[in-house]
Scaffold this motif. Structure first.
Motif, mmCIF file in Angstrom:
data_model
loop_
_atom_site.group_PDB
_atom_site.id
_atom_site.type_symbol
_atom_site.label_atom_id
_atom_site.label_comp_id
_atom_site.label_asym_id
_atom_site.label_seq_id
_atom_site.Cartn_x
_atom_site.Cartn_y
_atom_site.Cartn_z
ATOM 1 N N ALA A 58 1.095 -1.188 -0.074
ATOM 2 C CA ALA A 58 -0.132 0.077 0.043
ATOM 3 C C ALA A 58 1.018 1.196 0.192
ATOM 4 O O ALA A 58 1.767 1.411 0.647
ATOM 5 N N TYR B 84 -10.557 9.676 1.822
ATOM 6 C CA TYR B 84 -10.218 8.118 2.246
ATOM 7 C C TYR B 84 -11.567 7.321 1.832
ATOM 8 O O TYR B 84 -12.469 7.943 1.910
ATOM 9 N N ARG C 116 -8.837 3.242 3.504
ATOM 10 C CA ARG C 116 -7.491 3.817 3.076
ATOM 11 C C ARG C 116 -7.701 5.050 2.116
ATOM 12 O O ARG C 116 -8.673 5.175 1.477
ATOM 13 N N THR D 260 -3.395 2.190 6.319
ATOM 14 C CA THR D 260 -4.763 1.999 6.346
ATOM 15 C C THR D 260 -5.389 1.979 7.869
ATOM 16 O O THR D 260 -4.518 1.711 8.727
#
Length: 244
Positions: A82, A110, A100, A86
């Motif tokens: 990523a 997000y 995320r 997160t």
């Protein structure tokens, strides 16, 4: 007790208030600051909200419309695949949610990427994240039905169960990874239980001298501090039952 805690810090190490701001969001049940220190997540009766700590402004978040219950616990994690961090949060209805940041740099919001209801659907009481896992991230979830679940969040955003453990008469209130083990701190019975993350076997356990309203763990020093629900805080060694 406060003097004991302060004595562990030199004058230059003691904390001072840098910022404060008000959040009109109902009762707040969970707080989590992002690993980079920029975003504050607040979980309340109205769901999850994100705030930029530097600007004190709310950050947009896109979640599904259906209610998953009151937010009860939250933690930030970072995975290998990523680009950003997160947010993982749990609810009183047993849901575990993952949020995320948008991959589009110009769009500052997000979005929900994964949601799953665990076990019997009882309250999620605590989380722990294992930052040492490389390919994926181990996340441990404690629930009010005395259960501990170690989950694996894969690069494809799928939750895989590693093991489920049941703790007799212990409701987990705080969790902490340490090497190949997991520390569990019991809410009502004050137990500190050390489990193997491979199979959930109990490696050791002892009991604090009070209930554990909440706990903060300092692994480097091998200590933890609890809210004893009586006269503020008590400091312990991880492997000892007597207060410091």
């Amino acid at each position: 007790m406060l003097s004991t805690l302060l004595s562990l810090l030199s004058p230059t190490q003691r904390y001072k208030k840098l910022l404060s701001f008000s959040i009109v969001t109902g009762l707040v049940h969970a707080l989590a600051i992002s690993i980079d220190g920029i975003i504050l997540a607040t979980g309340s009766t109205h769901g999850i909200q994100l705030w930029n700590i530097q600007t004190c402004k709310e950050t947009s978040i896109m979640t599904h419309l259906e209610s998953h219950g009151i937010v009860s616990s939250a933690i930030w994690i970072k995975t290998k695949y990523a680009l950003g961090e997160t947010l993982c949060y749990g609810t009183t209805l047993g849901y575990v949610m993952f949020v995320r940041s948008s991959p589009v740099e110009k769009q500052k919001y997000y979005q929900e990427i994964c949601a799953q209801r665990l076990g019997m659907g009882l309250e999620v009481t605590c989380f722990a994240w294992d930052p040492s896992s490389l390919e994926s991230s181990h996340i441990t979830v404690g629930t009010h039905d005395h259960a501990i679940q170690v989950l694996l969040l894969s690069s494809s955003l799928q939750l895989q169960l590693v093991f489920t453990g049941h703790l007799d008469n212990t409701v987990p209130k705080a969790l902490c990874f340490s090497d190949n083990s997991l520390y569990v701190f019991g809410l009502y019975d004050g137990k500190v239980i050390k489990l193997s993350i491979k199979d959930g076997a109990i490696m050791s356990e002892h009991r604090c001298q009070s209930v554990i309203g909440s706990a903060a763990i300092y692994l480097k020093k091998g200590m933890f501090v609890i809210d004893n629900a009586t006269d503020r805080f008590t400091l312990y060694h991880l492997n000892g039952a007597d207060p410091i």
